[in-house]
Scaffold this motif. Structure first.
Motif, short mmCIF file in Angstrom:
data_model
loop_
_atom_site.label_atom_id
_atom_site.label_comp_id
_atom_site.label_asym_id
_atom_site.label_seq_id
_atom_site.Cartn_x
_atom_site.Cartn_y
_atom_site.Cartn_z
N ILE A 1 0.88 -1.17 -0.13
CA ILE A 1 0.00 -0.04 0.06
C ILE A 1 0.92 1.36 0.02
CG2 ILE A 1 -1.59 1.48 1.38
CD1 ILE A 1 -2.94 -1.16 2.28
N THR B 1 -4.50 11.19 4.63
CA THR B 1 -4.91 9.80 4.64
C THR B 1 -4.71 9.28 6.30
OG1 THR B 1 -4.03 9.36 2.40
CG2 THR B 1 -4.55 7.36 3.91
N GLY C 1 -8.56 2.33 -3.51
CA GLY C 1 -8.10 3.33 -2.50
C GLY C 1 -8.15 4.60 -2.80
N CYS D 1 -3.63 4.34 -1.79
CA CYS D 1 -4.52 4.58 -0.44
C CYS D 1 -4.62 6.12 -0.25
CB CYS D 1 -4.46 3.90 0.71
SG CYS D 1 -5.69 4.24 2.17
N GLU E 1 -7.98 4.65 7.44
CA GLU E 1 -8.17 4.24 5.93
C GLU E 1 -7.23 3.64 5.48
OE1 GLU E 1 -9.96 8.71 4.34
OE2 GLU E 1 -7.97 8.49 5.09
N ALA F 1 0.38 5.06 0.70
CA ALA F 1 -0.71 5.88 1.18
C ALA F 1 -0.12 7.28 1.61
CB ALA F 1 -0.94 5.33 2.66
#
Length: 315
Positions: free
Chosen positions: A4, A115, A72, A48, A119, A6
């Protein structure tokens, strides 16, 4: 998914010291560039991020071309953060004083686009995530929440420090955040202000005291150091056929370093793969346009540079 990326999204316009500039906005921001640094090596990555409704015009062609998972990406307000960068002759950069700030900038200032740990946790709780990238400040509550999610879900954490947090007065807060961090990324300007020292050697001495496995210490166009508590590798920038725009190279290299670390590569290869990703990023304005087209080349270049590295240079 395995990874991920982010954090924040930007729409970038760039002007260089010689007066040349990008002819339009390009997609960017820390999380987007970090996503590209991971996606260069694997398809199993999710971005994300919170975005503005105006992201679609620029993002959608890239998303469709690369078959990007958009779960995301959440539209939170009218505008993405629009970034107008001006590069100085020495390679440093700042905001363009000639451009009026978009209202998205003050929306960003008040946190609409940040973010949150929750989340990120929406996706890590499903299991199987190997690593998470995040550019973030040193807020205690944020890191407490993220630490609990990390302990629950078991991923590796790459933290790229945000420049406003990289001052000596925040060092205790940095060390607090480090409790959640496995691999760390910082550039030379940030390291010098964080430790109040001058020069690469002094920064490295301080970075070796940090309670993380590896630090990606970025020193601009010349390359980076892959720093562990007991070893240091200087990794020169990877050769590249053209240099167009350095915007996002640090984020791209940091995302790539997370991938290499979580996949079990050694500190030298972590640095090499980070530089290979950066070399792909600098070849155009904005992010890498077509990952499938350059992935095999990137792996081959990383292997070649690793095999050619003088083995006496790790110290």
């Amino acid at each position: 998914m395995d990874y991920i990326a982010a954090g924040n999204v930007m729409l970038d316009t760039v002007r260089f010291a010689d007066g040349s500039r990008s002819n339009r906005e390009h997609i960017g921001g820390p999380s987007t560039f970090a996503y590209s640094g991971i996606r260069l090596w694997t398809d199993s990555v999710l971005q994300c991020s919170n975005v503005g409704a105006d992201y679609a015009e620029l993002f959608l062609p890239w998303i469709e071309k690369n078959r990007i998972d958009t779960r995301g990406l959440k539209v939170k307000c009218d505008h993405c953060n629009h970034s107008f960068l001006v590069y100085n002759p020495d390679g440093t950069y700042g905001g363009d004083p000639e451009v009026e700030r978009f209202r998205s900038d003050w929306v960003q200032d008040f946190g609409y686009m940040k973010t949150s740990p929750e989340e990120i946790g929406e996706f890590t709780r499903r299991g199987g995530v190997k690593g998470v990238y995040l550019a973030q400040n040193v807020d205690y509550v944020f890191w407490e929440k993220l630490d609990a999610i990390k302990k629950r879900d078991g991923f590796k954490m790459m933290w790229e420090i945000e420049s406003p947090s990289s001052y000596k007065r925040y060092l205790p807060d940095v060390l607090n955040a480090m409790k959640t961090v496995d691999i760390f990324s910082i550039n030379i300007q940030e390291a010098q202000t964080l430790f109040e020292v001058e020069g690469e050697e002094a920064c490295i001495a301080e970075l070796q005291k940090m309670p993380v496995d590896v630090t990606l210490f970025r020193v601009g166009k010349k390359g980076l150091y892959s720093v562990t508590p007991d070893k240091v590798y200087f990794v020169p920038s990877a050769p590249v056929d053209r240099e167009i725009d350095p915007t996002g190279c640090g984020n791209t290299s940091t995302g790539s370093a997370l991938y290499a670390y979580a996949e079990g590569y050694d500190p030298l290869m972590i640095g090499i793969m980070a530089n290979v990703a950066s070399a792909q990023n600098i070849r155009q304005f904005g992010v890498i346009p077509d990952f499938a087209a350059v992935r095999a080349q990137a792996f081959a270049q990383a292997k070649e540079l690793y095999e050619a590295y003088p083995r006496g240079e790790g110290c």
